[in-house]
Scaffold this motif. Structure first.
Motif, PDB file in Angstrom:
ATOM      1  N   VAL A  82      57.705  48.381   2.784  1.00 58.63           N
ATOM      2  CA  VAL A  82      57.677  47.966   4.463  1.00 58.63           C
ATOM      3  C   VAL A  82      56.877  49.499   5.003  1.00 58.63           C
ATOM      4  CG1 VAL A  82      58.601  47.871   6.728  1.00 58.63           C
ATOM      5  CG2 VAL A  82      59.480  46.814   4.727  1.00 58.63           C
ATOM      6  N   THR A  83      55.730  49.422   5.806  1.00 53.87           N
ATOM      7  CA  THR A  83      55.070  50.434   6.001  1.00 53.87           C
ATOM      8  C   THR A  83      54.403  50.340   7.498  1.00 53.87           C
ATOM      9  OG1 THR A  83      53.411  52.332   5.622  1.00 53.87           O
ATOM     10  CG2 THR A  83      52.941  50.094   4.928  1.00 53.87           C
ATOM     11  N   ASP A  84      54.314  51.155   8.388  1.00 57.89           N
ATOM     12  CA  ASP A  84      53.339  51.475   9.366  1.00 57.89           C
ATOM     13  C   ASP A  84      51.942  51.451   8.817  1.00 57.89           C
ATOM     14  OD1 ASP A  84      55.395  51.250  11.201  1.00 57.89           O
ATOM     15  OD2 ASP A  84      54.909  53.303  12.110  1.00 57.89           O
ATOM     16  N   GLY A  85      50.932  50.531   9.292  1.00 57.87           N
ATOM     17  CA  GLY A  85      49.541  50.543   8.940  1.00 57.87           C
ATOM     18  C   GLY A  85      49.091  52.034   9.608  1.00 57.87           C
ATOM     19  N   VAL A  86      49.359  52.441  10.776  1.00 57.50           N
ATOM     20  CA  VAL A  86      49.137  53.510  11.264  1.00 57.50           C
ATOM     21  C   VAL A  86      50.257  54.491  11.608  1.00 57.50           C
ATOM     22  CG1 VAL A  86      47.918  55.071  13.141  1.00 57.50           C
ATOM     23  CG2 VAL A  86      46.705  53.056  11.900  1.00 57.50           C
ATOM     24  N   PHE A  87      50.791  55.655  11.575  1.00 61.90           N
ATOM     25  CA  PHE A  87      51.936  56.051  11.806  1.00 61.90           C
ATOM     26  C   PHE A  87      51.765  56.758  13.266  1.00 61.90           C
ATOM     27  CE2 PHE A  87      52.092  56.153   7.361  1.00 61.90           C
ATOM     28  CZ  PHE A  87      53.430  55.524   7.002  1.00 61.90           C
ATOM     29  N   SER A  88      52.510  56.265  14.334  1.00 64.03           N
ATOM     30  CA  SER A  88      51.914  56.348  15.874  1.00 64.03           C
ATOM     31  C   SER A  88      52.184  57.995  16.237  1.00 64.03           C
ATOM     32  CB  SER A  88      52.955  55.603  16.436  1.00 64.03           C
ATOM     33  OG  SER A  88      54.283  55.962  16.283  1.00 64.03           O
TER      34      SER A  88
END
Length: 400
Positions: A179-185
């Protein structure tokens, strides 16, 4: 009434203020856009919205919302499975699935709910969830609701991800999901999805990506971080939002194979026990997706990229400490919460609206101002903002 309880809250609130961590809400008297006004105050240049394509107050998007409101009513007064599903909900689900290349999609009242809903029905005690340490709070909370075993890996560190995969496999995990963010906000860093999908294939793992800060503007036609990294079709489960680039209103989704979506419709608690998304939001989101997929979307993405490069280059020339990247999120590192608040206040006085970020949104020693570019900003807006950052930074001795 317990005086002891309220006294404890007063102490905690005072501690937040003393630490420079107090968050202020400033009510707008205007729609969202590149220029806003707080109350009766002067106009402000807004550099902190998730309004990447500038569609939050776009006339086409607003007209679609108004038409949906007239045709379908203000709301459903029901959850989806009782009497809360209209044709427009199914249309938005189909449009979302087609846009991102999946068999089906399911709507949620918020993207936070989408991440809160997805793990518990799909992964049980014999499964393993391997999550990036910088994943969004909604992923963290969603994982906590699942009975699956939990593993973490250092952000975008493929060696550490392989270590976690090996450990989960050795401990007998039945199904593993990365599980990962596509872009880390908070950083604007784009996940290394090429390496992640390669590892997933080696270990027979699934992949789940939260693409809230990529959907609509990253990659070809704005199809997100997988398209940007060249691994479309290799992400098993996608979560996202209509509350950022795709209209700026609210609502989230999960897109995946039909079996995944079917099970979520039967078991996902935020879906089963929350009102259906308002028809006006569905109408606005449909219009935003169609713009994003069109030639106009290409023009907006080109303007967004130009604005991002222009502003980043200008800040670096001034001497600000930035996290490197190519995303419209541009973090300006101050490291100290009081310093971040002081710079934000000075910029506000200069007519530029930004927000300081500090603990618990980011670690205590990594306070920053996160600037976000929008396609609605003009070159003149960018130059005006850079002038304000120059004067405020020098006044506070943040830059020379």
């Amino acid at each position: 009434m317990s005086d002891k309880f309220y006294s404890r809250l007063d102490q905690e609130l005072a501690g937040i203020k003393d630490a420079g961590l107090w968050k202020v809400e400033r009510p707008f008297s205007t729609p969202q856009g590149p220029i806003v006004r707080v109350g009766d105050g002067p106009e402000l240049l807004n550099l902190c919205a998730n309004n990447y394509l500038g569609l939050a107050n776009d006339s086409e998007v607003v007209a679609a919302a108004e038409e949906a409101n007239r045709r379908w009513g203000a709301g459903l007064a029901s959850v989806r499975f009782i009497c809360g599903t209209q044709d427009i909900h199914k249309e938005l689900e189909a449009e979302t699935a087609a846009y991102f290349g999946y068999e089906d999609a399911i709507l949620f009242a918020a993207a936070f709910d989408a991440n809160g809903a997805v793990f518990e029905p799909l992964f049980g005690p014999d499964d393993a969830i391997i999550s990036d340490t910088l994943n969004h709070a909604s992923i963290i909370d969603g994982v906590r609701l699942s009975k699956a075993r939990r593993y973490r890996y250092a952000t975008n560190d493929m060696g550490d991800l392989e270590r976690a995969l090996t450990e989960a496999k050795a401990e007998g995990a039945c199904q593993i999901v990365i599980v990962t963010d596509g872009v880390f906000s908070m950083d604007g860093t784009i996940a290394n999805l090429g390496a992640i999908t390669a590892l997933a294939k080696r270990f027979d793992a699934l992949t789940l990506v939260d693409d809230c800060h990529a959907s609509g503007f990253l990659g070809p036609q704005g199809r997100g971080s997988a398209a940007y990294r060249g691994v479309e079709g290799q992400i098993d489960i996608l979560t996202g939002t209509y509350g950022k680039a795709l209209g700026g209103a609210m609502g989230g989704f999960v897109a995946a194979k039909r079996q995944v979506v079917d099970l979520l419709r039967q078991r996902a608690r935020p879906y089963l026990f929350s009102n259906a998304l308002a028809p006006s939001i569905c109408g606005a989101s449909l219009a935003a997706i169609r713009i994003a997929r069109s030639e106009r979307g290409d023009l907006l993405r080109a303007q967004l990229a130009e604005n991002s490069a222009r502003f980043r280059d200008g800040l670096e020339h001034l001497g600000y400490d930035l996290i490197p990247g190519e995303h419209p999120i541009i973090p300006i590192m101050l490291y100290d919460a009081h310093k971040a608040q002081a710079l934000a206040a000075a910029l506000y006085e200069a007519g530029v609206y930004v927000t300081p970020f500090s603990f618990p949104v980011v670690p205590r020693d990594l306070a920053r101002i996160r600037v976000q570019m929008s396609a609605a900003l003009t070159p003149a807006h960018i130059d005006r903002a850079l002038d304000a950052f120059a004067s405020a930074g020098r006044k506070l001795e943040i830059i020379a």
